[in-house]
Each structure stands twice: as C-alpha cells, then as structure tokens.
Design a protein around this motif. Structure first.
Motif, PDB file in Angstrom:
ATOM      1  N   THR A  79      -1.233  -7.326  -2.351  1.00 44.11           N
ATOM      2  CA  THR A  79      -2.245  -6.527  -2.785  1.00 44.11           C
ATOM      3  C   THR A  79      -2.940  -6.930  -4.137  1.00 44.11           C
ATOM      4  O   THR A  79      -2.119  -7.404  -4.988  1.00 44.11           O
ATOM      5  N   PRO A  80      -4.020  -6.750  -4.469  1.00 44.41           N
ATOM      6  CA  PRO A  80      -4.853  -7.240  -5.500  1.00 44.41           C
ATOM      7  C   PRO A  80      -4.410  -6.081  -6.774  1.00 44.41           C
ATOM      8  O   PRO A  80      -4.601  -6.688  -7.832  1.00 44.41           O
ATOM      9  N   ASP A  81      -3.919  -5.036  -6.421  1.00 45.67           N
ATOM     10  CA  ASP A  81      -3.562  -3.947  -7.642  1.00 45.67           C
ATOM     11  C   ASP A  81      -2.200  -3.911  -7.926  1.00 45.67           C
ATOM     12  O   ASP A  81      -1.825  -3.065  -8.546  1.00 45.67           O
ATOM     13  N   GLY A  82      -1.478  -4.699  -7.061  1.00 50.93           N
ATOM     14  CA  GLY A  82      -0.091  -4.617  -7.253  1.00 50.93           C
ATOM     15  C   GLY A  82       0.923  -3.365  -6.700  1.00 50.93           C
ATOM     16  O   GLY A  82       1.938  -2.943  -7.077  1.00 50.93           O
ATOM     17  N   ARG A  83       0.096  -2.582  -5.832  1.00 49.24           N
ATOM     18  CA  ARG A  83       0.662  -1.297  -5.398  1.00 49.24           C
ATOM     19  C   ARG A  83       0.712  -1.702  -3.673  1.00 49.24           C
ATOM     20  O   ARG A  83      -0.417  -2.075  -3.350  1.00 49.24           O
ATOM     21  N   PRO A  84       1.730  -1.241  -3.048  1.00 47.02           N
ATOM     22  CA  PRO A  84       1.881  -1.406  -1.722  1.00 47.02           C
ATOM     23  C   PRO A  84       0.747  -0.340  -1.041  1.00 47.02           C
ATOM     24  O   PRO A  84       0.326   0.406  -1.811  1.00 47.02           O
ATOM     25  N   LEU A  85       0.825  -0.515   0.287  1.00 41.78           N
ATOM     26  CA  LEU A  85       0.005   0.521   1.066  1.00 41.78           C
ATOM     27  C   LEU A  85       1.202   1.096   1.989  1.00 41.78           C
ATOM     28  O   LEU A  85       1.673   0.658   3.134  1.00 41.78           O
ATOM     29  N   ILE A  86       1.387   2.377   1.915  1.00 38.39           N
ATOM     30  CA  ILE A  86       2.295   3.143   2.659  1.00 38.39           C
ATOM     31  C   ILE A  86       1.787   4.887   2.716  1.00 38.39           C
ATOM     32  O   ILE A  86       1.593   5.468   1.762  1.00 38.39           O
ATOM     33  N   GLY A  87       1.579   5.121   3.988  1.00 37.50           N
ATOM     34  CA  GLY A  87       1.066   6.474   4.314  1.00 37.50           C
ATOM     35  C   GLY A  87       0.125   6.554   5.359  1.00 37.50           C
ATOM     36  O   GLY A  87       0.105   5.458   6.324  1.00 37.50           O
ATOM     37  N   ALA A  88      -0.525   7.743   5.475  1.00 39.54           N
ATOM     38  CA  ALA A  88      -1.346   7.822   6.792  1.00 39.54           C
ATOM     39  C   ALA A  88      -2.641   7.109   6.354  1.00 39.54           C
ATOM     40  O   ALA A  88      -2.933   7.237   5.516  1.00 39.54           O
ATOM     41  N   THR A  89      -3.311   6.773   7.623  1.00 42.29           N
ATOM     42  CA  THR A  89      -4.683   6.347   7.546  1.00 42.29           C
ATOM     43  C   THR A  89      -5.540   7.295   8.019  1.00 42.29           C
ATOM     44  O   THR A  89      -5.349   8.504   8.095  1.00 42.29           O
ATOM     45  N   ARG A  90      -6.937   6.707   8.030  1.00 44.66           N
ATOM     46  CA  ARG A  90      -8.132   7.787   8.492  1.00 44.66           C
ATOM     47  C   ARG A  90      -7.863   8.062  10.146  1.00 44.66           C
ATOM     48  O   ARG A  90      -8.443   8.994  10.387  1.00 44.66           O
ATOM     49  N   ALA A  91      -7.314   7.246  10.773  1.00 42.71           N
ATOM     50  CA  ALA A  91      -6.881   7.273  12.317  1.00 42.71           C
ATOM     51  C   ALA A  91      -5.824   8.220  12.534  1.00 42.71           C
ATOM     52  O   ALA A  91      -4.750   7.805  12.079  1.00 42.71           O
ATOM     53  N   PRO A  92      -6.045   9.418  13.218  1.00 37.73           N
ATOM     54  CA  PRO A  92      -4.998  10.515  13.305  1.00 37.73           C
ATOM     55  C   PRO A  92      -3.843   9.857  14.270  1.00 37.73           C
ATOM     56  O   PRO A  92      -3.736   8.927  15.118  1.00 37.73           O
ATOM     57  N   GLY A  93      -2.492   9.825  13.622  1.00 39.05           N
ATOM     58  CA  GLY A  93      -1.407   9.604  14.056  1.00 39.05           C
ATOM     59  C   GLY A  93      -0.824   8.149  13.946  1.00 39.05           C
ATOM     60  O   GLY A  93      -0.016   7.670  14.403  1.00 39.05           O
ATOM     61  N   ARG A  94      -1.929   7.282  13.002  1.00 36.51           N
ATOM     62  CA  ARG A  94      -1.616   5.990  12.487  1.00 36.51           C
ATOM     63  C   ARG A  94      -1.201   6.047  11.255  1.00 36.51           C
ATOM     64  O   ARG A  94      -1.915   6.314  10.441  1.00 36.51           O
ATOM     65  N   TYR A  95      -0.180   5.200  10.775  1.00 35.81           N
ATOM     66  CA  TYR A  95       0.391   5.019   9.428  1.00 35.81           C
ATOM     67  C   TYR A  95       0.593   3.474   9.223  1.00 35.81           C
ATOM     68  O   TYR A  95       1.035   2.862  10.040  1.00 35.81           O
ATOM     69  N   VAL A  96       0.594   3.227   8.120  1.00 37.08           N
ATOM     70  CA  VAL A  96       0.884   1.763   7.529  1.00 37.08           C
ATOM     71  C   VAL A  96       2.032   1.661   6.482  1.00 37.08           C
ATOM     72  O   VAL A  96       2.107   2.608   5.620  1.00 37.08           O
ATOM     73  N   ALA A  97       2.764   0.463   6.581  1.00 28.25           N
ATOM     74  CA  ALA A  97       3.692   0.336   5.468  1.00 28.25           C
ATOM     75  C   ALA A  97       3.878  -1.162   5.293  1.00 28.25           C
ATOM     76  O   ALA A  97       4.333  -1.782   5.837  1.00 28.25           O
ATOM     77  N   GLY A  98       3.344  -1.481   4.022  1.00 27.67           N
ATOM     78  CA  GLY A  98       3.093  -3.111   3.599  1.00 27.67           C
ATOM     79  C   GLY A  98       2.476  -3.123   2.397  1.00 27.67           C
ATOM     80  O   GLY A  98       2.254  -2.251   1.580  1.00 27.67           O
ATOM     81  N   GLY A  99       2.405  -4.506   1.955  1.00 27.96           N
ATOM     82  CA  GLY A  99       1.815  -4.871   0.837  1.00 27.96           C
ATOM     83  C   GLY A  99       2.833  -4.730  -0.290  1.00 27.96           C
ATOM     84  O   GLY A  99       2.272  -4.724  -1.579  1.00 27.96           O
TER      85      GLY A  99
END
Length: 416
Positions: A360-380
């Motif tokens: 990612t460009p800011d050195g922090r991963p992406l972990i948690g809920a998204t704007r779409a209900p019931g959809r989560y991400v974990a990466g970066g």
C-alpha cells in the motif's frame, strides 16, 4: 445470522497465510467456513517468502530513505528496488502516493499502527501451533550484516525510532572477527553486524499447508481452482461465483487475495491501491549448516535456513502481479549477495520463484469491514504478511463476529 447477530457461515477468498488464519480464528468463534482460491493453498507469496517471523524488522516500507534510494535506482534494472519504465498510469499514481508518504511523519504513523500487531504476532503463532497446526516455528536471532560500520547506521536509527514508539527490540552490534563467529556463512567482506534477538522463522510453505490441514480438520471446505469473478447479495446471504459458474453462499465474505485485492475490493469501497511489490527467492546448498537467518540490508537480501539448505530472497519489483519470472532479477540477487556470503553453492540453486507482495502507499495494510454489508478485506501487508498473518486473522475474526472494530484495526480501515 447466529443468535448473537454474528455470521454463522463465511467464505474466505484466498488460501494464503492471511486467509487461512482468518478462517481458523473464525472457526474458533463458531463460524462454518469455506475457503476458495484461484490456484491452491500457499500458491502465492505465502510459499516463496523468507519465512521470517520478525516483529523486530516488520518496518513499514515508506521510510524516507527508500524514496531517495528508489530515485537513484529507478533506471537500474539490477537494483534491489526496480520500477520498470512502462506506460502504466495506475502504477504512476500509486508511486506518486507512495512518494508522498515517504516522510518521517507518515512512516511514524505506520510504525505506531503496527505496534499492537508486532507485540502480539508471535503469540498468535503460538495459539495456532498449540492447537493443531503441526509445523514448528524456530526461535533464532536475525543477523543483519554490512560491509562497513557506517552502513549499519541507518538500521540502528530505525531500530531506535521503533523502540521509542513503544516496541522493545533487543539488539547488539558486532564488528570484525566477532561478527564471523556469530554467523559462519558471512565472508570476510562483512565487517559490521546487528543481531536482533527474540525473532523466529518457519518453512513458510509447510506452515501454510499445515494451517490448511488444521482448518480442514476442523470442518472447513477448501476449494482450489476457484477463480472468483463476482460476489453478490441474494435472499440467502452473499454468493461467491467462480469463472466456471460454481458458487458458494455464506453470511459473510472475506477477501484475502494479496496483490489482487483491488480487483474485487474496489467495488466494495476500498479506494487505497494495492500494488504487487514482487519478490524473488531460490534455494542453495551451503558447506556448513546455517544457524539462523541472515539479512543483508544494503542489498535488500534475506537468507533463511530452509530444508537443510539456504533460502535466499530479495528485490522489490513493481511489475504486474502475474508477469513471468525475470532471470535478470535472480542474477542481480546473486551478484549482490555473493561477496558477503561464503560456502554457498550458487550454481546449484533450486526452487527459483517470483511472487507478488501486496504493497500500500502509506505502509498500512487494509483490514476490516468495507462499505458493502457482510464483506471484509485483509491484505496489503507489504513484506510482512507472513509475520502478521495470524494476528490479522485473529483481530478480523473478532470484528466479523462481534460487529465491533478492535482498536488495533482503526488505522487499517480499508475504506480510509
């Protein structure tokens, strides 16, 4: 949904260490899990990485010196950091954002955000290995080696800054002959070193496969060759559909596809770009047994004991995640590491590999809920997806099942 409002079922997309860890900790919380992957278990960065479990070196990539180094090496295809000259507007946009975050302020925020993960990451591995994951983690210091004491100053500076942030890293400096006694694989060219204590390493592919076996033994279905092309809501929950027309439904979906995260995540409100920072590795025999990991910071090469030999990993190449292996990058790793290592049979290398690390460009991963209900991400996670994989899974499973964002995930909000 379950009685307490949490999901009873979940689909995890991605069978690397992050996805499988999330599946395992969801199972701990009573969720029935299906894991799908376009290839197979540990087919991506979870196989060919250096296998370090190193809270002491889990340092964000956006350190100001990286920007200066990157600009100097931009046109050198043999440099450890390589950005090919291609007409890719998306890559140019990513690099512009990355450069804007190469400041001590942004780097310091990433360090502080990673602090809870670095404090808890080894304990999360211990939970797994105490409860069915059979692959061991091996305790060993990591020896960072340099040709001159002056070269060691930058790493010492980073370690002091990290200790000032609240994470206690124990390290010792060595020079001259004392260094050789610490790591017999180092040549006489290496005249300064920093030993980081309290670190570990694993066979990353075997650990990930063992984690998959544990997840399956606890009742999960793991489906290989399942290339997801769509995720959509329907009356029974959320459906995940493959390119072959197969589908599986659940109450929640976790996207853990590494460098490919934006392909599905963008439509869920994930605006932070994730690019492939591709790393290379290979395995070589050594004359003497390797006692522990060796790090060559000046040339960005990591070496790890691996199945009685030495795994050598290095480079950061911003190229398409699915691009083929470029032999010139392997040759560059050998040319940079050979002068600092002795007793290594470079011509007998095997398991040559390239894989995409999600940056990612800011050195922090992406972990948690998204704007779409019931959809989560974990990466970066950049170069530290293996170190932080299990603790990511544990914290995300807590958020999915309780509906509450753990404090440690606030700076990793995927819709920031």
């Amino acid at each position: 949904m379950g009685i307490d409002g949490g999901p009873r079922t979940a689909v995890v997309i991605g069978a690397g260490v992050v996805g499988l860890s999330t599946a395992w900790f969801l199972q701990e919380r009573g969720v029935e899990v299906t894991v799908v992957d376009r290839d197979d278990v540990a087919a991506g960065a979870s196989w060919g990485n250096a296998g370090w479990l190193s809270p002491g070196l889990a340092i964000p990539l956006n350190e100001p010196g990286v920007l200066r180094y990157g600009l100097r090496s931009l046109l050198d295809p043999s440099a450890p950091l390589h950005i090919p000259a291609t007409p890719d507007p998306a890559l140019l946009s990513f690099l512009t954002r990355f450069a804007a975050n190469c400041s001590w302020k942004s780097w310091g925020r990433a360090v502080r955000a990673n602090l809870p993960f670095n404090e808890e990451c080894l304990e999360a591995f211990d939970v797994l290995t105490a409860n069915g994951v059979e692959a061991p983690t091996v305790e060993a210091p990591i020896m960072a080696a340099f040709e001159t004491p002056r070269q060691a100053v930058a790493l010492l500076h980073e370690l002091r800054r990290i200790n000032e942030s609240g994470l206690e890293i124990k390290y010792s400096a060595f020079e001259g002959d004392d260094l050789g006694r610490q790591a017999p694989q180092l040549s006489s060219r290496a005249r300064a070193g920093i030993r980081l204590d309290g670190q570990r390493y694993v066979d990353p592919g075997e650990f990930t496969r063992s984690l998959a076996r544990s997840v399956a033994a606890r009742g999960a279905t793991i489906r290989s060759g399942f290339r997801v092309i769509d995720v959509y809501s329907h009356s029974g929950g959320i459906a995940v559909r493959s390119a072959d027309g197969d589908s599986v439904s659940a109450d929640a979906v976790v996207l853990a596809t590494g460098a490919w995260l934006n392909q599905l995540g963008a439509s869920w409100g994930v605006r932070v770009p994730v690019r492939a920072g591709r790393g290379y590795s290979f395995t070589v025999p050594t004359d003497e047994p390797v006692p522990g990991p060796i790090y060559l910071p000046a040339v960005r090469v990591a070496c790890t004991p691996y199945q009685g030999k030495l795994r050598v990993a290095g480079t950061m190449e911003f190229r398409d995640a699915d691009a083929p292996l470029y032999q010139r990058r392997v040759d560059a790793i050998i040319a940079s590491a050979r002068p600092l290592l002795s007793g290594v049979s470079w011509e007998e290398r095997t398991d040559t590999w390239v894989g995409p690390r999600p940056v990612t460009p800011d050195g922090r991963p992406l972990i948690g809920a998204t704007r779409a209900p019931g959809r989560y991400v974990a990466g970066g996670h950049g170069m530290w997806g293996f170190t932080h994989g299990p603790v990511t899974g544990r914290m995300l499973a807590e958020q999915i099942t309780t509906g509450k964002q753990p404090a440690a995930l606030r700076d990793f909000d995927p819709v920031r």
